[in-house]
Design a protein around this motif. Structure first.
Motif, PDB file in Angstrom:
ATOM      1  N   ILE A 314      21.695  28.852 -63.554  1.00 41.02           N
ATOM      2  CA  ILE A 314      21.591  30.105 -64.025  1.00 41.02           C
ATOM      3  C   ILE A 314      20.228  30.436 -64.785  1.00 41.02           C
ATOM      4  CG2 ILE A 314      22.469  31.627 -65.874  1.00 41.02           C
ATOM      5  CD1 ILE A 314      25.434  30.109 -65.352  1.00 41.02           C
ATOM      6  N   PHE A 315      19.889  29.164 -65.696  1.00 42.41           N
ATOM      7  CA  PHE A 315      18.552  29.156 -66.507  1.00 42.41           C
ATOM      8  C   PHE A 315      17.545  29.374 -65.312  1.00 42.41           C
ATOM      9  CE2 PHE A 315      20.763  28.402 -70.059  1.00 42.41           C
ATOM     10  CZ  PHE A 315      19.959  28.240 -71.164  1.00 42.41           C
ATOM     11  N   ASP A 316      17.315  28.795 -64.260  1.00 41.70           N
ATOM     12  CA  ASP A 316      16.461  28.665 -63.442  1.00 41.70           C
ATOM     13  C   ASP A 316      16.380  30.189 -62.459  1.00 41.70           C
ATOM     14  OD1 ASP A 316      15.833  25.995 -63.686  1.00 41.70           O
ATOM     15  OD2 ASP A 316      17.074  25.421 -61.992  1.00 41.70           O
ATOM     16  N   LEU A 317      17.416  30.759 -62.436  1.00 46.60           N
ATOM     17  CA  LEU A 317      17.561  31.945 -61.649  1.00 46.60           C
ATOM     18  C   LEU A 317      17.047  33.074 -62.630  1.00 46.60           C
ATOM     19  CD1 LEU A 317      18.656  34.123 -59.877  1.00 46.60           C
ATOM     20  CD2 LEU A 317      21.155  34.130 -60.796  1.00 46.60           C
ATOM     21  N   ALA A 318      17.310  32.982 -64.033  1.00 47.51           N
ATOM     22  CA  ALA A 318      16.630  33.872 -64.690  1.00 47.51           C
ATOM     23  C   ALA A 318      15.137  33.881 -65.038  1.00 47.51           C
ATOM     24  CB  ALA A 318      17.355  33.578 -66.308  1.00 47.51           C
ATOM     25  N   THR A 319      14.631  32.567 -64.875  1.00 50.92           N
ATOM     26  CA  THR A 319      13.152  32.273 -65.017  1.00 50.92           C
ATOM     27  C   THR A 319      12.651  33.068 -63.524  1.00 50.92           C
ATOM     28  OG1 THR A 319      13.356  30.396 -66.257  1.00 50.92           O
ATOM     29  CG2 THR A 319      11.333  30.740 -64.895  1.00 50.92           C
ATOM     30  N   ARG A 320      13.221  32.710 -62.437  1.00 49.13           N
ATOM     31  CA  ARG A 320      12.719  33.048 -61.089  1.00 49.13           C
ATOM     32  C   ARG A 320      12.564  34.748 -61.215  1.00 49.13           C
ATOM     33  NH1 ARG A 320      15.751  32.318 -57.183  1.00 49.13           N
ATOM     34  NH2 ARG A 320      17.448  31.172 -57.988  1.00 49.13           N
ATOM     35  N   LEU A 321      13.743  35.216 -61.638  1.00 44.93           N
ATOM     36  CA  LEU A 321      13.856  36.845 -61.559  1.00 44.93           C
ATOM     37  C   LEU A 321      12.742  37.568 -62.558  1.00 44.93           C
ATOM     38  CD1 LEU A 321      15.007  39.387 -60.572  1.00 44.93           C
ATOM     39  CD2 LEU A 321      16.907  39.219 -62.225  1.00 44.93           C
ATOM     40  N   PHE A 322      12.932  36.924 -63.826  1.00 50.54           N
ATOM     41  CA  PHE A 322      11.943  37.593 -64.812  1.00 50.54           C
ATOM     42  C   PHE A 322      10.412  37.415 -64.343  1.00 50.54           C
ATOM     43  CE2 PHE A 322       9.138  36.982 -68.457  1.00 50.54           C
ATOM     44  CZ  PHE A 322       9.656  38.220 -69.318  1.00 50.54           C
ATOM     45  N   THR A 323      10.144  36.111 -63.771  1.00 56.37           N
ATOM     46  CA  THR A 323       8.765  35.902 -63.301  1.00 56.37           C
ATOM     47  C   THR A 323       8.409  36.876 -61.876  1.00 56.37           C
ATOM     48  OG1 THR A 323       8.950  33.533 -63.852  1.00 56.37           O
ATOM     49  CG2 THR A 323       7.179  34.259 -62.088  1.00 56.37           C
ATOM     50  N   SER A 324       9.371  37.009 -61.156  1.00 54.44           N
ATOM     51  CA  SER A 324       9.045  37.883 -59.790  1.00 54.44           C
ATOM     52  C   SER A 324       8.779  39.427 -60.475  1.00 54.44           C
ATOM     53  CB  SER A 324      10.335  37.730 -59.081  1.00 54.44           C
ATOM     54  OG  SER A 324      11.478  38.527 -59.449  1.00 54.44           O
ATOM     55  N   LEU A 325       9.430  39.866 -61.380  1.00 51.62           N
ATOM     56  CA  LEU A 325       9.275  41.233 -62.009  1.00 51.62           C
ATOM     57  C   LEU A 325       8.111  41.356 -62.889  1.00 51.62           C
ATOM     58  CD1 LEU A 325      12.916  42.033 -62.070  1.00 51.62           C
ATOM     59  CD2 LEU A 325      11.647  42.750 -60.653  1.00 51.62           C
ATOM     60  N   HIS A 326       7.236  40.495 -63.076  1.00 49.51           N
ATOM     61  CA  HIS A 326       6.359  40.708 -64.238  1.00 49.51           C
ATOM     62  C   HIS A 326       5.046  40.089 -63.573  1.00 49.51           C
ATOM     63  CE1 HIS A 326       9.858  41.077 -66.768  1.00 49.51           C
ATOM     64  NE2 HIS A 326       8.983  41.407 -67.515  1.00 49.51           N
TER      65      HIS A 326
END
Length: 326
Positions: A314-326
């Motif tokens: 879950i932590f990895d998913l959040a990091t990937r999504l946050f990074t992809s949108l910024h």
């Protein structure tokens, strides 16, 4: 604006927030409010209703994670549907490798999708199709929508909700929830955000004729714009006895907003939501998403976070999504 917390990763705050709230509710789903008054949920528990270990999240979080996973590659309704079906088949974003809980409307819709039905018409559109199955999973879309115009936000929310729940009441519940979440991301104090959401949504309805009067009245407690003989009173002034917590989308939205607005911490918000009884995992999840966004990850007890299944994923998913949108 008075921001409570400015997180370095609000996606993580939201995903962990909704997941923890969901997991708190899983063991006591379907139990009544009166029962929970005598057996109050105060901590992460296991087993109970679904006989799952502590920290197990339900279809609510699973489908939210599927949406978040899809958004890492941009917005594609087709890909959201594919990933949701993969969960339905037990191969993606299950807590322990199998599906143990799914709503009837969601099951029917994902079966249609798996059978090749167009994603734009796969969701139930009748008045009886207004369970909370799209509201429970909708929060990740706000991260993609945050810089888009309101009419575009509404269009995309309608598509994402409509994959399983296409009736305008379900769509509009998701829209209200997402508009409120967006204002929390921008740093508004929660009551200021609620007033701003009401103004924005009511203006949108007026300008775009987005909701018939009959449907608009279903939201009078949240938008404070009743047509006819309804009392106008802020949602946080309602008593617990006036707040329902069934699987009906309006009940879930009201209960979650009420739980969030009548408390002052993540812990108090999600425990208040879960102890309302009945659809405890979803009320906990929808409340937890808002409370996670607002109070931040650091406000969630470490023992609760450590208990959730697949924490690192879950932590990895959040990091990937946050990074992809910024």
């Amino acid at each position: 604006m008075n921001s409570v917390v400015v997180s370095s990763n609000y996606v993580l705050d939201a995903l962990v927030g909704l997941c923890v709230g969901d997991a708190l509710g899983v063991p006591v789903e379907f139990l009544t409010r009166s029962y929970l008054r005598d057996h109050t949920v105060t901590d992460m528990m296991g087993y109970g209703t679904h006989n799952q270990p502590p920290g197990t999240w339900s279809d609510d979080s699973s489908l939210a994670f599927c949406l978040a996973e899809s958004l890492c590659g941009g917005y594609s309704l087709n890909d959201i549907a594919v990933k949701s079906v993969q969960w339905y088949e037990g191969t993606l974003w299950t807590p322990h490798g199998s599906v143990f809980d799914i709503g009837i409307a969601t099951s029917r819709a994902l079966h249609r999708v798996a059978s090749g039905v167009d994603r734009l018409v796969s969701g139930g559109a009748g008045e009886e199709d207004n369970g909370n199955g799209s509201l429970m999973r909708i929060l990740p879309i706000v991260f993609y929508l945050k810089d888009k115009a309101i009419h575009e936000r509404f269009r995309i929310i309608a598509q994402v909700s409509g994959m399983t729940h296409a009736h305008i009441r379900s769509v509009f519940a998701c829209f209200i929830y997402c508009e409120y979440a967006l204002l929390l991301i921008k740093g508004f104090e929660k009551r200021q955000a609620f007033k701003a959401m009401q103004a924005e949504v009511n203006d949108f309805v007026k300008k775009h004729a987005a909701l018939a009067e009959k449907e608009l009245n279903h939201f009078h407690r949240l938008l404070e714009n009743p047509i006819g003989d309804y009392e106008i009173r802020p949602i946080d002034q309602y008593t617990e006895a006036e707040i329902a917590s069934s699987g009906y989308v309006i009940h879930t939205l009201e209960a979650s907003m009420w739980s969030f607005l009548t408390t002052n911490s993540y812990v108090d918000a999600v425990l208040k939501a879960v102890n309302l009884g009945n659809d405890t995992d979803t009320t906990g999840c929808v409340t937890g998403g808002l409370a996670g966004l607002y109070y931040g990850l650091e406000a969630i007890p470490e023992s609760w976070v450590d208990a959730i299944a697949r924490k690192q994923d879950i932590f990895d998913l959040a990091t990937r999504l946050f990074t992809s949108l910024h």
